[in-house]
Design a protein around this motif. Structure first.
Motif, PDB file in Angstrom:
ATOM      1  N   TYR A  67       0.838  -1.194   0.000  1.00  0.00           N
ATOM      2  CA  TYR A  67       0.000   0.000   0.000  1.00  0.00           C
ATOM      3  C   TYR A  67       0.877   1.250   0.000  1.00  0.00           C
ATOM      4  O   TYR A  67       1.936   1.289   0.623  1.00  0.00           O
ATOM      5  CB  TYR A  67      -0.916   0.018   1.215  1.00  0.00           C
ATOM      6  CG  TYR A  67      -1.829   1.226   1.247  1.00  0.00           C
ATOM      7  CD1 TYR A  67      -2.901   1.318   0.362  1.00  0.00           C
ATOM      8  CD2 TYR A  67      -1.593   2.283   2.118  1.00  0.00           C
ATOM      9  CE1 TYR A  67      -3.728   2.424   0.356  1.00  0.00           C
ATOM     10  CE2 TYR A  67      -2.420   3.393   2.133  1.00  0.00           C
ATOM     11  CZ  TYR A  67      -3.485   3.467   1.243  1.00  0.00           C
ATOM     12  OH  TYR A  67      -4.296   4.572   1.233  1.00  0.00           O
ATOM     13  N   CYS A 105      -4.839  -9.222  -2.653  1.00  0.00           N
ATOM     14  CA  CYS A 105      -5.210  -9.242  -1.229  1.00  0.00           C
ATOM     15  C   CYS A 105      -4.629 -10.439  -0.491  1.00  0.00           C
ATOM     16  O   CYS A 105      -4.935 -10.624   0.694  1.00  0.00           O
ATOM     17  CB  CYS A 105      -6.733  -9.227  -1.069  1.00  0.00           C
ATOM     18  SG  CYS A 105      -7.524 -10.808  -1.456  1.00  0.00           S
ATOM     19  N   TYR A 165       0.194 -12.174   2.119  1.00  0.00           N
ATOM     20  CA  TYR A 165       0.686 -11.042   2.901  1.00  0.00           C
ATOM     21  C   TYR A 165       1.266 -11.512   4.235  1.00  0.00           C
ATOM     22  O   TYR A 165       1.062 -12.649   4.687  1.00  0.00           O
ATOM     23  CB  TYR A 165      -0.456 -10.063   3.175  1.00  0.00           C
ATOM     24  CG  TYR A 165      -1.648 -10.738   3.829  1.00  0.00           C
ATOM     25  CD1 TYR A 165      -1.692 -10.960   5.189  1.00  0.00           C
ATOM     26  CD2 TYR A 165      -2.725 -11.182   3.055  1.00  0.00           C
ATOM     27  CE1 TYR A 165      -2.767 -11.613   5.782  1.00  0.00           C
ATOM     28  CE2 TYR A 165      -3.799 -11.830   3.627  1.00  0.00           C
ATOM     29  CZ  TYR A 165      -3.819 -12.040   4.984  1.00  0.00           C
ATOM     30  OH  TYR A 165      -4.876 -12.694   5.558  1.00  0.00           O
ATOM     31  N   PRO A 204      -5.094  -7.237   3.744  1.00  0.00           N
ATOM     32  CA  PRO A 204      -6.422  -7.174   3.117  1.00  0.00           C
ATOM     33  C   PRO A 204      -7.176  -5.873   3.381  1.00  0.00           C
ATOM     34  O   PRO A 204      -7.900  -5.381   2.498  1.00  0.00           O
ATOM     35  CB  PRO A 204      -7.147  -8.372   3.737  1.00  0.00           C
ATOM     36  CG  PRO A 204      -6.047  -9.335   4.056  1.00  0.00           C
ATOM     37  CD  PRO A 204      -4.904  -8.480   4.514  1.00  0.00           C
ATOM     38  N   THR A 259      -6.047  -3.401   1.007  1.00  0.00           N
ATOM     39  CA  THR A 259      -6.586  -3.678  -0.324  1.00  0.00           C
ATOM     40  C   THR A 259      -7.877  -2.895  -0.546  1.00  0.00           C
ATOM     41  O   THR A 259      -8.073  -2.279  -1.604  1.00  0.00           O
ATOM     42  CB  THR A 259      -6.860  -5.185  -0.482  1.00  0.00           C
ATOM     43  OG1 THR A 259      -5.636  -5.899  -0.389  1.00  0.00           O
ATOM     44  CG2 THR A 259      -7.532  -5.493  -1.804  1.00  0.00           C
ATOM     45  N   PRO A 278     -11.303  -9.273  -5.480  1.00  0.00           N
ATOM     46  CA  PRO A 278     -10.037  -9.548  -4.791  1.00  0.00           C
ATOM     47  C   PRO A 278      -9.273 -10.641  -5.530  1.00  0.00           C
ATOM     48  O   PRO A 278      -9.843 -11.678  -5.881  1.00  0.00           O
ATOM     49  CB  PRO A 278     -10.468 -10.031  -3.403  1.00  0.00           C
ATOM     50  CG  PRO A 278     -11.953  -9.783  -3.313  1.00  0.00           C
ATOM     51  CD  PRO A 278     -12.467  -9.751  -4.708  1.00  0.00           C
ATOM     52  N   PRO A 301      -7.587 -13.972   3.324  1.00  0.00           N
ATOM     53  CA  PRO A 301      -7.617 -12.765   2.492  1.00  0.00           C
ATOM     54  C   PRO A 301      -9.026 -12.287   2.151  1.00  0.00           C
ATOM     55  O   PRO A 301      -9.363 -11.118   2.359  1.00  0.00           O
ATOM     56  CB  PRO A 301      -6.850 -13.186   1.234  1.00  0.00           C
ATOM     57  CG  PRO A 301      -5.930 -14.256   1.701  1.00  0.00           C
ATOM     58  CD  PRO A 301      -6.704 -15.011   2.753  1.00  0.00           C
ATOM     59  N   VAL A 329     -11.049  -8.994   3.635  1.00  0.00           N
ATOM     60  CA  VAL A 329     -11.490  -7.988   2.666  1.00  0.00           C
ATOM     61  C   VAL A 329     -12.983  -7.703   2.832  1.00  0.00           C
ATOM     62  O   VAL A 329     -13.416  -6.538   2.845  1.00  0.00           O
ATOM     63  CB  VAL A 329     -11.181  -8.454   1.228  1.00  0.00           C
ATOM     64  CG1 VAL A 329     -12.069  -7.728   0.215  1.00  0.00           C
ATOM     65  CG2 VAL A 329      -9.722  -8.201   0.885  1.00  0.00           C
TER      66      VAL A 329
END
Length: 310
Positions: A203, A224, A227, A238, A241, A255, A271, A275
């Motif tokens: 990000y 997403c 990670y 997420p 995202t 996603p 994920p 999200v």
């Protein structure tokens, strides 16, 4: 990217230890690819094939994004994690003629030698970030079919405007070529329909910059998965995202970068679950298609079934 030896050993130990929830216990539900889905060329749609591989139909053109269709994202397929379910619900030979392949970077889970070798004879053009064309040329793709781009470069392709946009990631396919090629996101603008493809990215402020210059977007395809707090600068968490989707001015999000491989230590469904929780809090619209299920861009209805919970 600069993790200490101790941290790296900790990550390796966690990966080797494993977890019963890092992979699905049975084959994922998937829709068999049907060429009739693409019969109405005036209807923009996206089909997700797991991880970051997608088929996009816009302005009568058929595009593939990061078409990694192989069984393992590794130079040594017998080692490393395999695709959930073993393979996709179609053969590459069953795909229609492809107007263009768009690549975000050269990592094995996005640029797959076997997939490109099988696809290249049915693909007219390739759009890639700087340096990635050299991989394709080695694999038999002629130079005149490859367009390379730096961040913010724009290209026209039969009514589409393609913008190579920034991402926060890295590149490399071996121990001695890290950062030797560029990585990117893509803006795909058909005039009446606009799509944003994040590629892989941590990000950062580039999402707002992209939104200010090229947004809003009818559909965003946002990474997403895979990670970890230890590498959060190169892969979004997420919740980030969803924020990135809002930053670029996205209307609907799919996603991606999950649902195919285990490349991190989180549970395989984390994920999409995270999200959806963040999206509900933020008022963001999220489509959750099964692998192979088409999402019509701009339609009032879109897939929202939590198929991974079944």
């Amino acid at each position: 990217m600069d993790m200490s030896f101790k941290t790296m050993m900790g990550v390796m130990a966690e990966m080797l230890k494993g977890s019963p929830n890092r992979k699905p216990r049975k084959a994922l539900p998937a829709d068999t690819f049907n060429p009739l889905l693409l019969q109405n060329k005036n209807q923009a749609k996206a089909i997700w094939f797991g991880h970051s591989a997608l088929l996009l139909q816009m302005n009568g053109l058929t595009l593939l994004l990061d078409p990694m269709f192989g069984s393992a994202p590794s130079p040594f397929p017998l080692l490393g994690g395999k695709r959930y379910g073993g393979k996709l619900p179609f053969e590459i030979e069953e795909l229609p003629e492809i107007d263009a392949i768009i690549l975000s970077h050269d990592h094995y889970d996005h640029l797959d030698y076997g997939s490109i070798k099988k696809l290249q004879k049915k693909v007219r053009r390739f759009f890639v970030p700087l340096g990635v064309g050299a991989h394709l040329e080695r694999w038999g793709v002629s130079r005149e079919r490859i367009t390379e781009a730096d961040w913010w470069d724009e290209a026209e392709f039969e009514g589409l405007k393609l913008v190579c946009a920034p991402a926060r990631h890295f590149s490399g396919r071996s121990v001695n070529d890290r950062l030797s090629t560029l990585w990117c996101s893509w803006v795909i603008d058909g005039g009446g329909t606009k799509v944003f493809f994040s590629g892989d990215s941590g990000y950062g402020p580039h999402f707002k910059q992209i939104g200010e210059r090229f947004g809003p977007f009818d559909l965003t395809l946002m990474e997403c998965g895979q990670y970890d707090e230890r590498w959060s600068l190169i892969h979004m968490m997420p919740e980030e995202t969803v924020q990135a989707h809002l930053d670029v001015g996205g209307k609907l999000m799919i996603p991606i970068h999950w649902g195919a491989f285990t490349l991190a230590v989180h549970d395989w469904t984390d994920p999409v679950e995270r999200v959806l929780r963040k999206a509900e809090q933020s008022g963001a619209d999220v489509a959750t298609p099964r692998i192979g299920q088409a999402v019509t861009i701009g339609a009032p209805e879109y897939p929202t079934s939590p198929w991974w919970r079944a």
